[in-house]
Design an enzyme around this catalytic site. Structure first.
Site, short mmCIF file in Angstrom:
data_model
loop_
_atom_site.label_atom_id
_atom_site.label_comp_id
_atom_site.label_asym_id
_atom_site.label_seq_id
_atom_site.Cartn_x
_atom_site.Cartn_y
_atom_site.Cartn_z
N GLU A 255 -30.00 52.67 -7.63
CA GLU A 255 -29.43 53.59 -8.63
C GLU A 255 -28.23 52.95 -9.32
OE1 GLU A 255 -31.23 55.95 -9.55
OE2 GLU A 255 -32.55 55.95 -7.81
N GLU A 284 -35.91 50.29 -15.26
CA GLU A 284 -36.30 49.92 -13.90
C GLU A 284 -36.07 48.42 -13.65
OE1 GLU A 284 -36.78 52.47 -12.15
OE2 GLU A 284 -37.72 51.76 -10.31
#
Ligand code: ZN
Length: 486
Positions: A255, A284
């Site tokens: 994250e 991502e």
């Protein structure tokens, strides 16, 4: 800047302000909200979403875009705003409403079907969601196959015909590497790691790799995510399990990778018109890079293993760094995507890509999906689930209508490997820097090549600009061989 661009940016700021308020409501819902507040919160968010959508399809916005187009023909900044506008106005509101209702019912049916391990509970709902997805795809339009119209929602410009060879290129090398791995031993990672110490270590380690805590925070939640609330406010969440260290450790760093990307747009003072990532695959790429390429590397743990030992007094005293690292890199064939390791993960995605492409293009019927799932797993993973709960019912994506989403996970891994391969040519002592706990030069490189451009380029355009070639799994295979075959 010209008055036309200034006006467009002002409008984009308003949209961002509204969007950020929605993000904050959603963050609160997933971290703080009392259970009894759930249904009113849904009402609040639906109301605000409606206002947001109205702003997005407003003729005022169209006028601002047209004026900016006249003043600056060919401007990439104006083009991304035009694209948002066209996109938002393509679906008839009847379809938006029907899709939203059908996917909400379908998600509830999915939860029930999964509990009962009974696909037939889900089947009619999924058929309805797929039918509406076909309709959406036709509204958005596509060149060669219907799947592309939906995949494009998550990763602009990416096409199924290019994903297919990308996944094919991963299959044999990955299976070979997986089968060459030693038997899995995770005993060290399953010792007891007190929550307080996990939290403290997580908050510290993310700042080490470049996340700015003064413009963010880290909170516990059920399913970790990162969210951008507004300027100077990009938040991380994670989950803790006292008997499973990687659950929080690597999820937190993952994250933080999203967070570093999100914080960069404000740090570099990008306008709201284009100060965000162009797609999920690009986002991502940053989370996977920090989680895997950086935080599962040898230099990283040469630097930080003593800190980890100190953070959990008495827990890791008898463990050396090599043994710890071996467990952090364990890989074996598995049935469940969310528990998959760095090597097997992409095979789980490949199977899903193949299936959802057939569903969307109309060559696979929903009733035949469980059987097709078993076939696909046999071919891609070499394992077949003996029930649907561990098979086709494990993910919520399709029930919620998110067809075309899955490949962005692997695109993230592929982009990350391609970018870092190129970065290592510019910064030849990257490993030495990581061994010294220096991550500034890595971030600077991404500032220059990726972050400062916001969403002015798509993922495949970034790859083209940075590597001079197309999206390819070759760099990922090279990197994985170096890490797992040695
Ligand atoms: Zn992610």
């Amino acid at each position: 800047v010209s008055p036309q661009i200034a006006a467009l940016r002002e409008y984009a700021d308003e949209l961002r302000a509204l969007g950020g308020a929605l993000s904050l409501l959603s963050w609160d819902e997933r971290t703080q909200l009392p259970a009894a507040g759930g249904s009113w919160r849904a009402r609040q968010m639906a109301t605000l979403s409606g206002i947001y959508h109205k702003q997005l399809i407003s003729t005022d916005l169209e006028r601002l875009i047209s004026a900016a187009e006249d003043a600056h023909p060919g401007s990439a900044e104006v083009r991304v705003m035009r694209r948002d506008y066209e996109h938002a106005t393509k679906l008839p509101s009847r379809l938006v409403r029907e899709f939203s209702e059908a996917s909400s019912l379908s998600q509830q049916a999915w939860a029930q079907a999964r509990r009962d391990d009974d696909f037939t509970t889900l089947q009619p709902h999924l058929e309805r969601v797929l039918e509406l997805s076909h309709e959406r795809a036709e509204c958005y339009g596509y060149e060669t196959e219907r799947y592309d119209a939906l995949h494009d929602l998550y990763e602009q410009d990416s096409r199924a015909a290019e994903l297919e060879p990308m996944f094919e290129g991963l299959r044999e090398p990955l299976l070979e590497l997986i089968d060459a791995q030693p038997p899995a031993d995770l005993s060290i990672l399953r010792r007891t790691y007190p929550l307080d110490a996990q939290t403290r270590f997580g908050e510290w380690i993310v700042t080490q790799v470049g996340y700015d805590m003064a413009s963010g925070r880290l909170d516990p939640t059920a399913h970790p995510f990162c969210t951008s609330i507004g300027r100077g406010d990009v938040r991380l969440t994670t989950r803790y399990d006292e008997e499973w260290l990687p659950g929080s450790l690597f999820a937190t760093i993952h994250e933080a990778g999203h967070g570093i990307y999100g914080q960069a747009f404000d740090r570099l003072e990008l306008p709201s018109t284009y100060g965000e990532a162009p797609g999920l695959g690009m986002h991502e790429s940053q989370s996977r890079m920090y989680e895997n390429i950086v935080a599962r590397s040898t230099p990283f743990w040469e630097r930080y293993f003593p800190d980890l030992q100190a953070a959990f007094p008495g827990t890791l005293d008898d463990v050396d760094m090599e043994t710890f690292l071996r467990q952090v890199r364990v890989s074996e064939r598995s049935l469940i995507r969310v528990e998959a390791d760095e090597l097997t993960y992409n095979l789980h995605i490949a199977a899903r890509f193949e299936l959802e492409r057939s569903l969307v293009n109309g060559t696979l019927a929903v009733k035949d999906l469980p059987e097709a799932w078993r076939d696909a797993y046999q071919r891609w993973v070499g394992l077949v689930p003996d029930n649907d709960r561990d098979g086709v019912l494990q993910d919520v994506h399709w029930s919620s209508g998110s067809f075309g989403y899955f490949p962005t996970y692997t695109l993230g891994n592929v982009y990350a490997a391609q970018f870092v391969e190129r970065c290592r040519q510019d910064i030849t002592n990257l490993d030495d820097q990581w061994r010294a706990g220096e991550f500034g030069p890595l971030r600077d490189w991404f500032d220059e090549h990726v972050y400062q451009h916001g969403r002015l380029y798509s993922g495949r355009e970034f790859v083209q600009r940075i590597t001079g070639g197309g999206v390819s799994s070759a760099a990922l295979v090279t990197y994985l061989r170096e890490r797992f075959a040695g």
